[in-house]
Structures are given as structure tokens and as C-alpha cells.
Design a protein around this motif. Sequence first.
Motif, mmCIF file in Angstrom:
data_model
loop_
_atom_site.group_PDB
_atom_site.id
_atom_site.type_symbol
_atom_site.label_atom_id
_atom_site.label_comp_id
_atom_site.label_asym_id
_atom_site.label_seq_id
_atom_site.Cartn_x
_atom_site.Cartn_y
_atom_site.Cartn_z
ATOM 1 N N SER A 77 0.811 -1.215 0.000
ATOM 2 C CA SER A 77 0.000 0.000 0.000
ATOM 3 C C SER A 77 0.849 1.271 0.000
ATOM 4 N N LEU A 78 2.044 1.220 0.594
ATOM 5 C CA LEU A 78 2.909 2.400 0.602
ATOM 6 C C LEU A 78 3.452 2.703 -0.795
ATOM 7 N N LYS A 79 3.784 1.641 -1.557
ATOM 8 C CA LYS A 79 4.234 1.856 -2.931
ATOM 9 C C LYS A 79 3.085 2.389 -3.785
ATOM 10 N N ALA A 80 1.884 1.928 -3.494
ATOM 11 C CA ALA A 80 0.714 2.448 -4.208
ATOM 12 C C ALA A 80 0.530 3.933 -3.921
ATOM 13 N N LEU A 81 0.735 4.326 -2.669
ATOM 14 C CA LEU A 81 0.591 5.729 -2.292
ATOM 15 C C LEU A 81 1.623 6.592 -3.017
ATOM 16 N N GLU A 82 2.851 6.099 -3.127
ATOM 17 C CA GLU A 82 3.883 6.836 -3.857
ATOM 18 C C GLU A 82 3.482 7.017 -5.323
ATOM 19 N N PHE A 83 2.918 5.979 -5.915
ATOM 20 C CA PHE A 83 2.470 6.059 -7.307
ATOM 21 C C PHE A 83 1.347 7.086 -7.447
ATOM 22 N N LEU A 84 0.409 7.066 -6.507
ATOM 23 C CA LEU A 84 -0.731 7.988 -6.567
ATOM 24 C C LEU A 84 -0.306 9.435 -6.391
ATOM 25 N N ASN A 85 0.812 9.651 -5.709
ATOM 26 C CA ASN A 85 1.331 11.006 -5.543
ATOM 27 C C ASN A 85 1.917 11.561 -6.836
ATOM 28 N N LEU A 86 2.192 10.680 -7.788
ATOM 29 C CA LEU A 86 2.852 11.095 -9.029
ATOM 30 C C LEU A 86 1.976 10.951 -10.268
ATOM 31 N N GLN A 87 0.997 10.052 -10.213
ATOM 32 C CA GLN A 87 0.195 9.735 -11.388
ATOM 33 C C GLN A 87 -1.296 9.957 -11.122
ATOM 34 N N LYS A 88 -2.003 10.363 -12.164
ATOM 35 C CA LYS A 88 -3.452 10.532 -12.045
ATOM 36 C C LYS A 88 -4.129 9.178 -12.216
ATOM 37 N N VAL A 89 -4.991 8.838 -11.268
ATOM 38 C CA VAL A 89 -5.739 7.581 -11.292
ATOM 39 C C VAL A 89 -7.198 7.893 -10.999
ATOM 40 N N ASP A 90 -8.091 7.212 -11.700
ATOM 41 C CA ASP A 90 -9.525 7.456 -11.500
ATOM 42 C C ASP A 90 -10.139 6.519 -10.465
ATOM 43 N N VAL A 91 -9.680 5.251 -10.474
ATOM 44 C CA VAL A 91 -10.296 4.220 -9.626
ATOM 45 C C VAL A 91 -9.211 3.365 -8.986
ATOM 46 N N ALA A 147 -20.538 -3.348 -9.780
ATOM 47 C CA ALA A 147 -19.843 -2.304 -9.032
ATOM 48 C C ALA A 147 -19.271 -1.236 -9.959
ATOM 49 N N VAL A 148 -18.569 -1.663 -11.023
ATOM 50 C CA VAL A 148 -17.912 -0.680 -11.886
ATOM 51 C C VAL A 148 -18.918 0.096 -12.735
ATOM 52 N N SER A 149 -20.100 -0.466 -12.941
ATOM 53 C CA SER A 149 -21.133 0.258 -13.685
ATOM 54 C C SER A 149 -21.555 1.521 -12.952
ATOM 55 N N LYS A 150 -21.372 1.532 -11.634
ATOM 56 C CA LYS A 150 -21.722 2.712 -10.850
ATOM 57 C C LYS A 150 -20.804 3.893 -11.162
ATOM 58 N N LEU A 151 -19.617 3.608 -11.711
ATOM 59 C CA LEU A 151 -18.673 4.682 -12.013
ATOM 60 C C LEU A 151 -19.239 5.649 -13.040
ATOM 61 N N ASN A 152 -19.993 5.134 -14.001
ATOM 62 C CA ASN A 152 -20.549 5.981 -15.054
ATOM 63 C C ASN A 152 -21.667 6.880 -14.551
ATOM 64 N N SER A 153 -22.233 6.539 -13.405
ATOM 65 C CA SER A 153 -23.286 7.380 -12.834
ATOM 66 C C SER A 153 -22.752 8.257 -11.709
ATOM 67 N N GLU A 154 -21.451 8.055 -11.355
ATOM 68 C CA GLU A 154 -20.838 8.882 -10.316
ATOM 69 C C GLU A 154 -20.423 10.219 -10.909
ATOM 70 N N PRO A 155 -20.511 11.316 -10.136
ATOM 71 C CA PRO A 155 -19.985 12.590 -10.634
ATOM 72 C C PRO A 155 -18.489 12.490 -10.833
ATOM 73 N N LYS A 156 -17.964 13.124 -11.876
ATOM 74 C CA LYS A 156 -16.544 13.026 -12.193
ATOM 75 C C LYS A 156 -15.679 13.898 -11.303
ATOM 76 N N THR A 157 -16.308 14.776 -10.546
ATOM 77 C CA THR A 157 -15.528 15.642 -9.681
ATOM 78 C C THR A 157 -16.269 15.861 -8.381
ATOM 79 N N VAL A 158 -15.555 16.227 -7.343
ATOM 80 C CA VAL A 158 -16.185 16.472 -6.048
ATOM 81 C C VAL A 158 -16.130 17.953 -5.695
#
Length: 235
Positions: A37-51, A110-121
Motif C-alpha cells: 500500500s505504501l508503494k501504491a501511495l507513492e504512485f498515486l502522488n505522481l500519477q493521475k488515477v480514476d479508480v 460495481a464498476v457500472s456505478k462509475l458511469n453514474s458517479e460525478p466526475k468531480t467532487v
Amino acid sequence: MAFKCIIVDDEPPATRILENYIGKVNFLEKAEVFNDSLKALEFLNLQKVDVIFLDIQMPQLTGLQLSRIISKNIKVIFTTAYPDFALEGFELNAVDYLLKPISFERFYQAVSKLNSEPKTVVSNQSNLPDFLFVKTDGKNKFQKIFLSDILYVESLQNYVCIHTERQQIITHSSLKNVIESLPENDFIQIHKSYVVSLKHIESTDNFSVFVNGKELPIGATFKDAFFEKVEGNKI
């Protein structure tokens, strides 16, 4: 447009199943797989991820802890073999909660809900927390910083420095990722290397912003948006 996804799970059989499922859905795109999870956090700090498909029971930093730290713009779908965490997962505004073993039918639901989720908060910013947890030196060490204490944020290549009146906190991240975690009504980018707190601006001229006695440059790319914000608050 496809949703860019990462998988964070320390069980290889589970990650292989999720990779297979993602490959079958045309609006999903797998970016990376992490068993730490720490390596994932480092990646998220550098790259844009949607899900993020996020296992809850992880060593060092649990899925629930990680979900509280990452950008609120990232959609979280929890995956776990333990139903006990479901309530807490939904309290963290997860898109869904998948119980292992995961069937493709349940995954697609579950992933079908992504298309009905707002793209921004952005419209929901009043519900955002008034603090951030920032990773600092040391294994699994995070420092809490209240947004009201932040004067400005400075980009230092692969790091950012968060300036407050009392201290400077350096963390491995991109300025873009920090911006996504800050409320846009309170902070504004004035230069490719600087984001400032509007409440802490002391004065400004055509070329600079002054914060806590520090002169910060206004970049040409950000000048119009900045002075539009100033015009909206002048008397």
C-alpha cells in the motif's frame, strides 16, 4: 473515455482475477498492480488515477487508512474477504464493497456505478476534511496538517514543500496531486511551482504575490485566473 485503474492487494490470486475482469470491461484501463500500500501511495502522488480496487487487509497501511489519505477525486472500490468492514467502507464514500471471492457479475455491477458517479467532487467541497495527512521521512510516518495553516505549497521537482508559519514539510509528491486535495475556493495556483492560500495573501501587484513576507512570482499562464479571483473579492 476509460477510467484509469490500479489494484492494491497483497494476494496474487485476487489481483489476477481483478486484472482479468478489468480487461473485459471497455471503459476500464489497468495502470498498475501493487501488493504494498505504501508503494501504491507513492504512485498515486505522481500519477493521475480514476479508480482504485483496494484490499482492506493490507500490511503496514490498511486499505481503510490509505483511502483516507489519497485524493478525494479517486473512486474507491474495496475488496476483502471480511464482511465486517463493509459499514466503515461505505462511511468513507466508497463506490462499492466487493466480498471475495468476487464474481464477474458482481464486479461489473460495481464498476457500472462509475458511469453514474460525478466526475468531480468540487461541488461537494464543504464536506471535505479540513486537514491532510502528509507522508514524511520514516517508514509509514504521516504528519497531519490543517488546511488553515498552509501558507503556500512549493514544487521541488519530484517533491513538494508545504509551508506553514511554524514549519516546512517536504513530501514525495507532485504539485498536481496536492492541488487535487485542496479546496479550490481557498487555494489557487499562481505559477507552475506555487499554489497559495487566498486567506494568507498579504498583497499583490502585477508580477508577484506576497505571503507571510515572502514574494512569490505570478506565472503568465496563471495570471488571468488569479486576477479574476482578486477582482471577485475586491471592494
